[in-house]
Design an enzyme around this catalytic site. Sequence first.
Site, short mmCIF file in Angstrom:
data_model
loop_
_atom_site.label_atom_id
_atom_site.label_comp_id
_atom_site.label_asym_id
_atom_site.label_seq_id
_atom_site.Cartn_x
_atom_site.Cartn_y
_atom_site.Cartn_z
N THR A 57 84.11 70.49 13.95
CA THR A 57 85.18 70.85 15.04
C THR A 57 85.50 69.21 16.13
OG1 THR A 57 84.06 72.02 15.84
CG2 THR A 57 85.16 73.41 14.79
N ARG A 109 77.94 65.31 13.84
CA ARG A 109 76.98 65.50 14.54
C ARG A 109 75.42 64.82 13.77
NH1 ARG A 109 79.10 69.83 19.35
NH2 ARG A 109 81.27 67.75 20.29
N SER A 159 78.24 67.04 22.62
CA SER A 159 78.87 67.61 23.48
C SER A 159 77.09 67.85 24.35
CB SER A 159 79.54 68.70 22.98
OG SER A 159 79.89 69.40 24.12
N HIS A 160 77.19 68.97 24.51
CA HIS A 160 76.26 70.17 24.72
C HIS A 160 74.49 70.17 24.00
CE1 HIS A 160 77.92 72.54 21.63
NE2 HIS A 160 77.82 73.46 21.67
N ASP A 210 78.48 70.10 30.81
CA ASP A 210 77.54 69.93 30.01
C ASP A 210 76.84 68.04 29.77
OD1 ASP A 210 80.07 68.90 28.68
OD2 ASP A 210 79.64 69.73 27.16
N ASP A 220 79.07 65.87 27.76
CA ASP A 220 79.87 64.90 27.85
C ASP A 220 81.06 65.13 28.50
OD1 ASP A 220 80.80 67.05 26.18
OD2 ASP A 220 82.08 66.17 24.62
N ASP A 276 82.40 67.95 29.04
CA ASP A 276 83.71 68.18 28.62
C ASP A 276 84.08 69.82 28.87
OD1 ASP A 276 82.27 69.16 26.52
OD2 ASP A 276 84.36 68.54 25.58
N ARG A 277 82.89 71.00 29.81
CA ARG A 277 83.08 72.21 30.01
C ARG A 277 82.17 72.79 30.98
NH1 ARG A 277 80.19 75.14 24.32
NH2 ARG A 277 80.99 73.97 22.69
N GLU A 323 88.71 78.37 26.32
CA GLU A 323 87.57 78.09 24.89
C GLU A 323 86.75 79.21 25.44
OE1 GLU A 323 88.44 74.76 21.73
OE2 GLU A 323 86.13 75.16 22.74
N SER A 357 83.29 79.89 24.96
CA SER A 357 82.20 78.50 24.91
C SER A 357 82.70 77.28 25.72
CB SER A 357 82.51 77.35 23.66
OG SER A 357 83.79 76.78 23.03
N ARG A 364 77.72 83.01 15.32
CA ARG A 364 77.86 83.40 16.89
C ARG A 364 79.05 84.81 17.17
NH1 ARG A 364 76.76 79.10 19.57
NH2 ARG A 364 78.60 76.97 19.23
#
Length: 544
Positions: A18, A22, A113-114, A278, A280, A282-283, A364, A366, A497
Amino acid sequence: MNIQTIQTQPFNDQKPGTSGLRKQVKTFQQPNYLENFVQSIFDSLEGYQGKTLVLGGDGRYYNRQAIQIILKMAAANGFGRVKVGHRGILSTPATSCVIRKYQAFGGIILSASHNPGGPDADFGIKYNTGNGGPAPEKVTEAIYARSQVIDSYKILEAGDVDLDRLGESKLGEMAVEVIDSVQDYQALMESLFDFNRIQQLLTSPTFRMAVDSMHAVTGPYAKAIFEQRLGAPAGTVKNGEPLEDFGGGHPDPNLVYAHDLVEILYGENAPAFGAASDGDGDRNMILGDHFFVTPSDSLAIMAANAKVVPGYSSGLAGIARSMPTSAAPDRVAERLGIDCYETPTGWKFFGNLLDAGKATLCGEESFGTGSNHVREKDGLWAVLFWLNILAVRQQSVEDIVREHWQTYGRNYYSRHDYEAVESDRANTLIKNLRDRLPHLKGEKLGSYEVEYADDFSYTDPVDGSVSQKQGVRIGFTDGSRMIFRLSGTGTQGATLRLYLESYEPDASKQNLDPQEALGELIQIADNVAQIHELTGMDKPTVIT
C-alpha cells in the site's frame, strides 16, 4: 562522465504494497536489490529526461547509502536535477510539498513509515508522482512488472554527494541541490494556519504542550515550527533528534508505542495538549489532559471546526475516509451538506478525489489525516490544525470532543492488531470469512442481526478504476460493524487488523471505555473468524 550498465537478475519479491516496497534492511543490502527496484521505477516512467526529482527519507538506517545510489542512478538515467533533503532528511508530507511547489516530475521517499529502524529492522522505498501523491496502482503494477524481467541497470561512476552541506553541485550532467528540509514546508503551514493566534496560545502561562517526535523525521520540523517560530518553551519537543534506529523505539504514534508521551499526558500536572508523529512524519496522535482522541474522531472534529482555520475558512468541498475508519466524519458531512467518500486503505486512493476537487479533508483510522494542501497524510499539519482550533475555542481537548459527541453522537471504535501472524494462518482466516459471507445476511450473532456481509469493493468516482477485496465487512442492523483486513505495511508474516464500531447517540451512555462498550462485538468477531484458534494468539499485540 562514466555511465555503467550493470547486468542483473530479477528478484521475485519486489511487489509494492500500500505504501511502496518494504523489507528488512538486510534484504535491501543484497547486491543489486535496491538498484533493481530503482531502475524498475525509472523504466516504468516516460518523459522524465531533464526533469526534476525530489529525494529524501526519514533518516533510518541505510537512508544515506540508498540516497547516494539513487542520485547516481538518477544521473545515469537522464534526470536534470534532484532536490535532496539536508542530511538526507525529508518527511513524507514535506516531500509532497516540495514536489508540488517546484512542479517536479516526481519523488522517491525512503521510509518504512512507522516500522522500526536499524541494521536488523526495516527499510522502504516508494515513488510519488507529479501531483505529490503516492503512485497509483497502475504505476506500482508497472514497476512490479518491470522488476520481474529486469536484466540491467544504469549508474554513474562518481564520488558521493555531501548531504550535510546546503547548496548545489553537479553529478555528471545532473544538478544536485541539497535543500533546507523544513523551509518550504513551514511556509506552507504559515499560509494555512493562524500562526499569531497559535503563538499566543503556546506562550500563554496557562497552556503547556508536549510533542514527541520519537527520534524520527519530524524532530527538525517540530523544533523549527513550535519552539523557534511559535515560541513554545525549549524542551516542548521530546526526542527531537532523528536517529537511525529511532532510539531503539517503535516510531508508531499510538497508545502502546508512544508510551513516554502517554505517561506525561496521563500523569500528575499533565500538559493541556500532547501529540506524537511517526517515522516519516505522516501520522499523528492527539491527546488532551488524561484524554485520548481517536483518529476517526479527530477527522470528524477537524471537519466540524474547519471554518475557524484560515486555510479552510471558505468551507470544505467534501470529506474522504478509508473504509475501516469510523463513520463519525460521515455525520459531520451530512450536517454540512457535503459528500463523504469511503475509500480503500491507502492514501493513494484519496489523490484522485483531492485532484478533482471533490474532497478537502481526508483521514484514516491508522492515525493519518491530511488535506488538499499536499497529497500525503501530514502529522504536523494535524497538530497545527488542532492547536488552531484550541486557540480559537479556548476550551480543553476533552471539552471539545465531548461537546462534539453530544452534537453528533459517539462512534465507539477500536482496532485490534495481531502482528506477525504466520502468513498461511492469516490467509486461511480471511478465506474462511469470505466463504461464509454469502450466508451471513439475516443471521443472529449474539444480540446483533447481520444486515450485510461483503468484501469491500471500490469504484473510483473520478477515473472509474475498481479495487476489489479491500476488507471483509460484517454490518449489523443497528449500525454497528466489524471489519477484517490483512495489512500490507509490515515486513514479517501478516498483520491481522480487526476494526470494531458501535454508534451511541445517547449522551448519557457516551462515557464507557470503548473495550467495554464493544465487548460483545469483540467476542462475536473472535467466534466468527476463529481468531485465537487460527492465529494462535490469546490477545491482540496492539489495541487502539
